[in-house]
Design an enzyme around this catalytic site. Structure first.
Site, mmCIF file in Angstrom:
data_model
loop_
_atom_site.group_PDB
_atom_site.id
_atom_site.type_symbol
_atom_site.label_atom_id
_atom_site.label_comp_id
_atom_site.label_asym_id
_atom_site.label_seq_id
_atom_site.Cartn_x
_atom_site.Cartn_y
_atom_site.Cartn_z
ATOM 1 N N TRP A 86 -7.182 -6.234 6.394
ATOM 2 C CA TRP A 86 -5.787 -6.371 6.804
ATOM 3 C C TRP A 86 -5.675 -7.169 8.097
ATOM 4 C CZ3 TRP A 86 -2.657 -5.437 3.088
ATOM 5 C CH2 TRP A 86 -2.837 -4.368 2.198
ATOM 6 N N ARG B 155 -13.924 0.935 4.804
ATOM 7 C CA ARG B 155 -12.817 -0.009 4.838
ATOM 8 C C ARG B 155 -11.839 0.401 5.936
ATOM 9 N NH1 ARG B 155 -9.707 0.935 0.917
ATOM 10 N NH2 ARG B 155 -10.795 2.684 -0.060
ATOM 11 N N TYR C 21 -5.392 4.165 -9.118
ATOM 12 C CA TYR C 21 -6.572 3.473 -8.598
ATOM 13 C C TYR C 21 -7.819 3.869 -9.378
ATOM 14 C CZ TYR C 21 -3.714 1.858 -4.754
ATOM 15 O OH TYR C 21 -2.730 1.242 -4.011
ATOM 16 N N CYS D 39 0.830 -1.213 0.000
ATOM 17 C CA CYS D 39 0.000 0.000 0.000
ATOM 18 C C CYS D 39 0.857 1.252 0.000
ATOM 19 C CB CYS D 39 -0.910 -0.002 1.227
ATOM 20 S SG CYS D 39 -1.784 1.563 1.477
ATOM 21 N N THR E 144 -8.355 1.019 6.700
ATOM 22 C CA THR E 144 -7.234 1.307 5.813
ATOM 23 C C THR E 144 -5.939 1.579 6.574
ATOM 24 O OG1 THR E 144 -7.801 3.665 5.789
ATOM 25 C CG2 THR E 144 -8.774 2.275 4.062
ATOM 26 N N VAL E 145 -4.844 1.476 5.846
ATOM 27 C CA VAL E 145 -3.532 1.893 6.333
ATOM 28 C C VAL E 145 -3.084 3.087 5.486
ATOM 29 C CG1 VAL E 145 -2.723 -0.263 7.341
ATOM 30 C CG2 VAL E 145 -2.537 0.054 4.874
#
Length: 343
Positions: free
Chosen positions: A98, A130, A197, A61, A132-133
């Site tokens: 994740w 979501r 993306y 990511c 997310t990181v």
């Protein structure tokens, strides 16, 4: 060791971008960040404190990769702890997003969490997006404190400055902040970082073509800019260079697989390609770039008639050797042997 008094939390199945983040035109509209309280000295703002926060990021990511690079560049390793998230091969576990795939017991050793989502739902039980990181988690509460990838590196550069290592680079100099923010927010984010993306998740050819044109037109502009500038703002690496690099590192190794015919590979832009290798030569960039994880194939068993390129060959490619090829970028700088501005 994990704290005993932190209650368990119920998590939900991860939403899918192509189902929940597509507009009526078939274009990808990235979900907004949920936890955006800034770091600062004002009332209600987060306070930079050593040992209070833990950074979670993922090798593949780029949104989180830039936080891990900046953390090391600034010497914050003993101030902000870190762990990586990933995915196991278990399809049932992958539904929850994740997970701590790199730990032997599939749990984060500091918090005992199995999934990143636990920190999100502990902070907001009604969260619907979501998980997310990057996610910066408060170790007193095991809740996400900040997941604002737009600004997180800037907080590391400013709010955490009292804890920078001696001789740390100034990646966000005050004289350039407005220009850096403008490039980050109005060029790199919409057309480069999120541009790939927008292509990969587009559900209409119109939306795809629009993102395609934005991405490659912007690369042409930046290729010209780097013809005379060693880095995006001249002689020294700034926050913007970190943001550009993480997308460049993934395009020829991973992103291309999810696109149609591409206009050019990154390696076909002489100035950008030399610039990317100049950055890769910096230890913090190299240490935090996991090319074989980024390029991992989708069909490791190779039992099908047609197997994707990366599944067949990625393990055999010496990415480090490719990215370590000599380049002559330093001669564009007035300080050729110095890549950083130091206060």
């Amino acid at each position: 060791m994990p704290k005993k008094d932190i209650k368990p939390v119920t998590i939900k199945v991860r939403p899918m971008e192509t189902k929940t983040e597509i507009d009526e035109r078939g274009a990808f509209q990235r979900q907004p960040n949920r936890f955006t309280t800034p770091f600062g000295d004002g009332e209600g703002e987060l306070k930079a404190q050593p040992g209070k926060y833990r950074l979670f990021w993922a090798r593949g990511c780029h949104w989180s990769n830039r936080a891990s690079i900046v953390r090391e560049l600034l010497g914050l390793e003993d101030v902000i702890s870190v762990n990586q998230v990933g995915h196991t091969e278990d399809p049932e576990r992958r539904e929850f997003g994740w997970e701590f795939a790199y730990n032997d017991d599939l749990k984060d050793p500091e918090t005992g969490a199995e999934y990143l989502a636990e920190f999100y739902y502990r902070a907001d039980p009604e969260y619907t997006g979501r998980s997310t990181v990057p996610a910066l988690v408060d170790l007193d509460t095991y809740e996400v404190a900040n997941n604002d990838y737009h600004r997180l590196t800037n907080y590391f550069e400013t709010a955490f400055k009292p804890y920078h290592k001696e001789g740390a680079p100034n990646l966000y100099p005050e004289a350039l902040r407005q220009s850096i923010d403008d490039l980050n927010d109005n060029v790199l984010f919409p057309f480069i970082n999120n541009g790939v993306y927008r292509m990969m998740f587009a559900q209409s050819i119109v939306a795809y073509d629009e993102a395609f044109d934005d991405f490659f037109t912007t690369l042409d502009v930046l290729e010209e800019r780097l013809k005379t500038n060693r880095f995006l703002f001249g002689d020294y690496v700034t926050d913007s260079d970190v943001r550009f690099f993480v997308t460049l590192a993934r395009f020829d190794t991973h992103y291309y697989r999810n696109l149609g015919p591409i206009k050019k590979r990154i390696s076909e832009y002489p100035n950008i390609w030399g610039y990317a290798r100049d950055l890769y030569a910096i230890p913090a960039f190299r240490h935090n770039t996991y090319f074989h994880d980024i390029a991992r194939g989708w069909d490791t068993k190779k039992e099908k008639l047609f197997v994707d390129y990366n599944s067949r060959f990625a393990d055999d490619i010496d990415f480090d050797a490719i990215w370590s090829q000599p380049q002559k970028r330093k001669y564009l700088s007035k300080t050729p042997d110095k890549k950083f501005l130091v206060d």
